[in-house]
Motif scaffolding. Sequence first.
Motif, PDB file in Angstrom:
ATOM      1  N   GLU A  38       2.391  -1.160   2.233  1.00  0.00           N
ATOM      2  CA  GLU A  38       1.595  -2.370   2.002  1.00  0.00           C
ATOM      3  C   GLU A  38       0.888  -2.348   0.641  1.00  0.00           C
ATOM      4  O   GLU A  38      -0.160  -2.978   0.486  1.00  0.00           O
ATOM      5  N   ARG A  39       1.448  -1.679  -0.333  1.00  0.00           N
ATOM      6  CA  ARG A  39       0.744  -1.463  -1.604  1.00  0.00           C
ATOM      7  C   ARG A  39       1.111  -2.459  -2.704  1.00  0.00           C
ATOM      8  O   ARG A  39       0.742  -2.247  -3.858  1.00  0.00           O
ATOM      9  N   LEU A  40       1.831  -3.515  -2.381  1.00  0.00           N
ATOM     10  CA  LEU A  40       2.245  -4.461  -3.409  1.00  0.00           C
ATOM     11  C   LEU A  40       1.046  -5.096  -4.110  1.00  0.00           C
ATOM     12  O   LEU A  40       0.924  -5.038  -5.343  1.00  0.00           O
ATOM     13  N   GLU A  41       0.151  -5.721  -3.350  1.00  0.00           N
ATOM     14  CA  GLU A  41      -0.987  -6.417  -3.959  1.00  0.00           C
ATOM     15  C   GLU A  41      -1.852  -5.470  -4.773  1.00  0.00           C
ATOM     16  O   GLU A  41      -2.280  -5.787  -5.883  1.00  0.00           O
ATOM     17  N   HIS A  69      11.055  -4.781  -4.306  1.00  0.00           N
ATOM     18  CA  HIS A  69      11.527  -5.057  -5.662  1.00  0.00           C
ATOM     19  C   HIS A  69      11.501  -6.547  -5.996  1.00  0.00           C
ATOM     20  O   HIS A  69      11.063  -6.943  -7.083  1.00  0.00           O
ATOM     21  N   ALA A  70      11.960  -7.385  -5.089  1.00  0.00           N
ATOM     22  CA  ALA A  70      12.018  -8.819  -5.377  1.00  0.00           C
ATOM     23  C   ALA A  70      10.618  -9.388  -5.596  1.00  0.00           C
ATOM     24  O   ALA A  70      10.413 -10.236  -6.480  1.00  0.00           O
ATOM     25  N   SER A  71       9.652  -8.921  -4.815  1.00  0.00           N
ATOM     26  CA  SER A  71       8.277  -9.413  -4.972  1.00  0.00           C
ATOM     27  C   SER A  71       7.692  -8.987  -6.311  1.00  0.00           C
ATOM     28  O   SER A  71       7.046  -9.791  -6.999  1.00  0.00           O
ATOM     29  N   PHE A  72       7.885  -7.721  -6.685  1.00  0.00           N
ATOM     30  CA  PHE A  72       7.417  -7.270  -7.997  1.00  0.00           C
ATOM     31  C   PHE A  72       8.051  -8.102  -9.109  1.00  0.00           C
ATOM     32  O   PHE A  72       7.366  -8.561 -10.029  1.00  0.00           O
ATOM     33  N   LYS A  73       9.349  -8.297  -9.021  1.00  0.00           N
ATOM     34  CA  LYS A  73      10.056  -9.028 -10.076  1.00  0.00           C
ATOM     35  C   LYS A  73       9.542 -10.466 -10.167  1.00  0.00           C
ATOM     36  O   LYS A  73       9.301 -10.984 -11.269  1.00  0.00           O
ATOM     37  N   ASN A  86       6.620  -4.638 -20.929  1.00  0.00           N
ATOM     38  CA  ASN A  86       7.928  -4.667 -20.281  1.00  0.00           C
ATOM     39  C   ASN A  86       7.809  -3.846 -19.004  1.00  0.00           C
ATOM     40  O   ASN A  86       6.863  -3.058 -18.845  1.00  0.00           O
ATOM     41  N   TYR A  87       8.768  -4.002 -18.116  1.00  0.00           N
ATOM     42  CA  TYR A  87       8.733  -3.185 -16.904  1.00  0.00           C
ATOM     43  C   TYR A  87      10.144  -2.850 -16.463  1.00  0.00           C
ATOM     44  O   TYR A  87      11.104  -3.560 -16.775  1.00  0.00           O
ATOM     45  N   THR A  88      10.257  -1.747 -15.752  1.00  0.00           N
ATOM     46  CA  THR A  88      11.503  -1.347 -15.109  1.00  0.00           C
ATOM     47  C   THR A  88      11.189  -0.968 -13.677  1.00  0.00           C
ATOM     48  O   THR A  88      10.213  -0.253 -13.422  1.00  0.00           O
TER      49      THR A  88
END
Length: 353
Positions: A38-41, A69-73, A86-88
């Motif tokens: 649950e660490r996205l936010e 991944h989709a949420s981060f993107k 930039n991010y990877t």
Amino acid sequence: MLPSDVCGMNCFWEATFRYSPKTQPVERMHIAVVACGERLEETVTMLKSAILFSIKPLQFHIFAEDQLHASFKGILDRWLFLQTFNYTLYPVTFPSENAAEWKKLFKPCASQRLFLPLILKEVDSLLYVDTDILFLRPVDDIWSLLKKFNSTQIAAMAPEHEEPRIGWYNRFARHPYYGKTGVNSGVMLMNMTRMRRKYFKNDMTTVRLQWGDILMPLLKKYKLNITWGDQDLLNIMFFHNPESLFVFPCQWNYRPDHCIYGSDCREAEEGGVFILHGNRGVYHDDKQPAFRAVYEAMRNCSFEDDKVHSLLNPLELELQKTVHTYCGKLYKIILKQLAKSIRDLYDRPPKGM
């Protein structure tokens, strides 16, 4: 639902950011984080705090479970107009023969950080942070500590405790640890080129071992004695190689431990808190409302100049409501550096001047 950070025409970066792709290349500062569950936010809020105040461009290395991944993107792609980072995205991976053991070592995925020098082979230096970190001053300032390393130092961390009477390692650890009170790995600055080259002294063999060879033997020897997983393994490693560690002050990794019984970080009293670390879930419960107030203010802030500029006054009012707690009584040292960072942001000369 995360707040929108789509910037309007008044976006302050159009007027203030010093770096442009058209100018000569500027050194990128590399930041790594590992996000599971649950660490996205929390992770997105950390990334936002890094972007807000930093001057040189940032390169984020985000290790996350596939379903995130989709949420981060989706979120980070909306921020790319800033041209400041930039991010990877990477999958969470461990050595195949012991993957299950590494994944369950502490919190899910936490031990991924141990393998960053081996995965990010082309990266010279890196700042690793936990997801529950908030930058209250530019990343540039902690990045500059790399230049203070002497010839033997390969990494930098802050002490786990300032006061041995309440220290965990010196009272309870069943394994070696660095210094008087151990070190906390939630903020770890690394010269990974040196880490990959170094041969480490250890208590398993008279032969010195490189980073990629020492991790599994260390886990096998101490797995029944360690409590805090990968942080304990790092403490053991730097106990045997103390010359390899640069120790920075507690204001670079300020946790509830530094205020829960009263003020216990002299450097923060003098200069303010530089990096806030809301470990033990304090951003999301009522145990440390001062930490939660800062987190929520940063989470809800957008990249529009008026939103950043108006962050301080409401936050101070919220922090004044927390003075019934020890950490709340010290809210001014939390605000001190944040206020300076915002002032500096507006004092930057317009681009091209």
